[in-house]
Write an enzyme that holds these catalytic residues in place. Structure first.
Site, PDB file in Angstrom:
ATOM      1  CD  GLU A  29      -3.057   0.857   2.275  1.00  0.00           C
ATOM      2  OE1 GLU A  29      -2.882  -0.016   3.145  1.00  0.00           O
ATOM      3  OE2 GLU A  29      -4.055   1.573   2.230  1.00  0.00           O
ATOM      4  CD  GLU A  57       0.594  12.422  12.913  1.00  0.00           C
ATOM      5  OE1 GLU A  57      -0.074  11.558  12.306  1.00  0.00           O
ATOM      6  OE2 GLU A  57       0.366  13.641  12.808  1.00  0.00           O
TER       7      GLU A  57
HETATM    8  C1  FAD Z   1      -9.831   7.957   3.475  1.00  0.00           C
HETATM    9  C2  FAD Z   1      -9.522   6.772   4.362  1.00  0.00           C
HETATM   10  C3  FAD Z   1      -9.627   5.499   3.852  1.00  0.00           C
HETATM   11  C4  FAD Z   1      -9.358   4.384   4.679  1.00  0.00           C
HETATM   12  N1  FAD Z   1      -9.506   3.132   4.152  1.00  0.00           N
HETATM   13  C5  FAD Z   1      -9.316   2.057   4.937  1.00  0.00           C
HETATM   14  C6  FAD Z   1      -9.550   0.736   4.437  1.00  0.00           C
HETATM   15  O1  FAD Z   1      -9.945   0.542   3.272  1.00  0.00           O
HETATM   16  N2  FAD Z   1      -9.371  -0.312   5.271  1.00  0.00           N
HETATM   17  C7  FAD Z   1      -8.940  -0.156   6.557  1.00  0.00           C
HETATM   18  O2  FAD Z   1      -8.749  -1.154   7.240  1.00  0.00           O
HETATM   19  N3  FAD Z   1      -8.715   1.074   7.072  1.00  0.00           N
HETATM   20  C8  FAD Z   1      -8.899   2.184   6.295  1.00  0.00           C
HETATM   21  N4  FAD Z   1      -8.690   3.449   6.806  1.00  0.00           N
HETATM   22  C9  FAD Z   1      -8.334   3.590   8.214  1.00  0.00           C
HETATM   23  C10 FAD Z   1      -6.906   4.054   8.451  1.00  0.00           C
HETATM   24  O3  FAD Z   1      -5.973   3.035   8.153  1.00  0.00           O
HETATM   25  C11 FAD Z   1      -6.819   4.499   9.935  1.00  0.00           C
HETATM   26  O4  FAD Z   1      -7.682   5.616  10.059  1.00  0.00           O
HETATM   27  C12 FAD Z   1      -5.412   4.891  10.319  1.00  0.00           C
HETATM   28  O5  FAD Z   1      -4.570   3.759  10.360  1.00  0.00           O
HETATM   29  C13 FAD Z   1      -5.378   5.586  11.699  1.00  0.00           C
HETATM   30  O6  FAD Z   1      -6.069   4.847  12.656  1.00  0.00           O
HETATM   31  P1  FAD Z   1      -7.184   5.539  13.586  1.00  0.00           P
HETATM   32  O7  FAD Z   1      -8.147   6.257  12.688  1.00  0.00           O
HETATM   33  O8  FAD Z   1      -7.733   4.490  14.491  1.00  0.00           O
HETATM   34  O9  FAD Z   1      -6.411   6.653  14.434  1.00  0.00           O
HETATM   35  P2  FAD Z   1      -5.547   6.412  15.745  1.00  0.00           P
HETATM   36  O10 FAD Z   1      -4.676   5.234  15.557  1.00  0.00           O
HETATM   37  O11 FAD Z   1      -6.477   6.419  16.898  1.00  0.00           O
HETATM   38  O12 FAD Z   1      -4.637   7.709  15.759  1.00  0.00           O
HETATM   39  C14 FAD Z   1      -5.121   8.989  16.227  1.00  0.00           C
HETATM   40  C15 FAD Z   1      -3.967   9.973  16.135  1.00  0.00           C
HETATM   41  O13 FAD Z   1      -2.889   9.565  16.990  1.00  0.00           O
HETATM   42  C16 FAD Z   1      -1.673   9.464  16.267  1.00  0.00           C
HETATM   43  N5  FAD Z   1      -0.884   8.344  16.755  1.00  0.00           N
HETATM   44  C17 FAD Z   1      -1.328   7.099  17.052  1.00  0.00           C
HETATM   45  N6  FAD Z   1      -0.312   6.313  17.457  1.00  0.00           N
HETATM   46  C18 FAD Z   1       0.819   7.050  17.393  1.00  0.00           C
HETATM   47  C19 FAD Z   1       2.202   6.801  17.660  1.00  0.00           C
HETATM   48  N7  FAD Z   1       2.621   5.600  18.061  1.00  0.00           N
HETATM   49  N8  FAD Z   1       3.089   7.802  17.458  1.00  0.00           N
HETATM   50  C20 FAD Z   1       2.676   9.027  17.032  1.00  0.00           C
HETATM   51  N9  FAD Z   1       1.370   9.332  16.771  1.00  0.00           N
HETATM   52  C21 FAD Z   1       0.465   8.361  16.949  1.00  0.00           C
HETATM   53  C22 FAD Z   1      -2.102   9.228  14.829  1.00  0.00           C
HETATM   54  O14 FAD Z   1      -1.106   9.646  13.907  1.00  0.00           O
HETATM   55  C23 FAD Z   1      -3.365  10.068  14.725  1.00  0.00           C
HETATM   56  O15 FAD Z   1      -3.036  11.415  14.460  1.00  0.00           O
HETATM   57  C24 FAD Z   1      -8.952   4.569   6.021  1.00  0.00           C
HETATM   58  C25 FAD Z   1      -8.839   5.874   6.523  1.00  0.00           C
HETATM   59  C26 FAD Z   1      -9.131   6.959   5.727  1.00  0.00           C
HETATM   60  C27 FAD Z   1      -9.008   8.358   6.299  1.00  0.00           C
END
Ligand code: FAD
Length: 398
Positions: A249, A382
């Site tokens: 990806e 991040e």
């Molecule tokens: C347009 C779009 C399409 C998507 N499509 C898919 C899909 O097809 N399939 C799928 O499975 N997922 C999909 N996703 C989900 C995407 O992979 C997750 O939103 C992403 O991995 C972040 O996870 P979260 O939303 O749970 O945020 P969180 O993990 O809760 O993070 C919240 C914030 O904390 C920060 N953060 C978290 N951990 C750390 C760390 N260790 N160090 C520094 N900063 C940190 C993050 O950068 C973020 O700013 C999609 C998301 C979007 C926006």
């Protein structure tokens, strides 16, 4: 790397250029298709028809081995293919996840039966795929996922919920990460399943984004039965499949994304030529020229980095963590280009598609809003910076 075409490469370039000249869609595209949206019947059909054409011409996945419907293209041929797609302003395929992620994962880790069953319909666009990784409590920390699969006889029984599933409303199948051994350390008890989204017990609820599209969904699994032969790789070894998928990806897809950002750049230049600013074309405004020059230079940097990712794939058979660098770079660059375009297009640039007052069919306001998700999807910026720091630069964990 030598960037001059050899006689064979020149022949390959001439072949794809001629094919695109004859076959790439020209003129007006239906509604949302200009914005790149796959949602909406006319846009979906447009992208499906385009993928079918690429498939029939043998161009749907040039990098895949010939035996699975690809062309076994060399590194340079892949570069040439994407350059020519960008040059022809060709649209993207409908089965983005199928071709870029699921296909390469099955080619690398699937059984022969899985390859025979799934690869062809992925290429033709007859079987659209989605990626079921993220959950409400497992995003960046993906290994915390809790969707459960229990083996009962020759079927897994799946219960749980996924979220942010792109293409959820149009997909037929999902590449699903599930927990199969809750007693094992969290990275070890995960497996990867191929799940038919039309199975009893699957509920898909669309989520509307700020673009107005419901591009992704929540997907619920309530006692969904999945045949054991749909397991990819070994039981409880799904984490290695997850990592391979995410590297495709971030690394492999970055090269295909180059087509899109080159097209955004060329449309941005075109917009600047057509837009008046202080009594002359915005193209002649020194401040705008400076911003455009920066975008141009950065698109070239993204291209060279994309080539670096490709080189890594060709040498090691897998994208490397360097793909994370490319992902941060192109996503933030795309956001800057979309913002500049929106600034250039003035108040009417904010009018969405479908309204007679809209600028360029509403593509800039859509692109601006959609680009905010680029730095989240596929792993946030991040997280990518952490990967570059720890696995590329060898810095200690923060
Ligand atoms: C347009 C779009 C399409 C998507 N499509 C898919 C899909 O097809 N399939 C799928 O499975 N997922 C999909 N996703 C989900 C995407 O992979 C997750 O939103 C992403 O991995 C972040 O996870 P979260 O939303 O749970 O945020 P969180 O993990 O809760 O993070 C919240 C914030 O904390 C920060 N953060 C978290 N951990 C750390 C760390 N260790 N160090 C520094 N900063 C940190 C993050 O950068 C973020 O700013 C999609 C998301 C979007 C926006």
């Amino acid at each position: 790397m030598d960037f001059k075409d050899t006689p064979e490469e020149a022949k390959f370039r001439a072949e794809i250029r001629e094919w695109l000249r004859k076959n790439a869609p020209k003129g007006k595209r239906p509604g949302g298709a200009w914005t790149g949206s796959l949602i909406g019947e006319d846009s979906l059909k447009f992208h499906k028809d385009w993928q079918k054409k690429l498939y029939e011409g043998g161009w749907a996945a040039v990098a895949w081995p010939k035996e699975y419907g690809g062309r076994g293209a060399s590194l340079m041929e892949q570069v040439i293919f994407y350059e020519e797609m960008a040059r022809a302003c060709a649209p993207s395929v409908v089965n983005v996840i199928g071709i870029a992620l699921v296909g390469p994962v099955l080619i690398g880790h699937g059984t022969e039966e899985q390859k025979q069953r799934f690869l062809k319909p992925i290429l033709s666009g007859d079987m659209i795929w989605s990626q079921g990784f993220s959950e409400p409590n497992a995003g960046s920390d993906l290994a915390s996922l809790s969707t459960r699969a229990v083996l009962e006889g020759d079927h897994f029984v799946v219960n749980g919920q996924k979220v942010w599933t792109s293409f959820g409303t149009i997909a037929d199948w999902i590449l699903l990460l599930v927990r199969t051994d809750p007693s094992a350390p969290k990275h070890r008890g995960i497996s990867c399943l191929l799940v038919d989204l039309h199975s009893p017990g699957v509920t898909i609820r669309p989520l509307v984004q700020m673009t107005g599209d419901a591009e992704f969904s929540e997907v619920f699994f309530d006692n969904v039965r999945v045949p054991q032969q749909n397991l990819v790789g070994a039981l409880n070894d799904g984490w290695s499949i997850a990592i391979a998928t995410l590297m495709h990806e971030r690394g492999g897809v970055a090269v295909a994304i180059q087509v899109q950002i080159e097209q955004v750049l060329s449309s941005l230049f075109d917009l600047a030529r057509r837009t008046g600013k202080n009594g002359r074309s915005a193209m002649e405004d020194p401040r705008i020229r400076q911003e455009l020059a920066r975008c141009y230079a950065e698109v070239q940097i993204a291209r060279w980095n994309g080539y670096r990712s490709l080189t890594k794939i060709v040498k090691d058979g897998m994208p490397g963590p360097e793909g994370s660098f490319g992902k941060v770079f192109w996503t933030e660059l795309n956001q800057r280009m979309q913002e500049l375009a929106l600034n250039l297009s003035g108040v009417f640039g904010l009018v969405p598609s479908g309204d007679p007052l809209t600028v360029d069919s509403g593509r800039w306001v859509y692109g601006y809003l959609r680009s905010r998700g680029n730095t989240i999807e596929g792993g946030t910026s991040e997280i990518q910076r952490n990967i570059v720091a720890e696995r590329v630069l060898g810095l200690p964990k923060g």
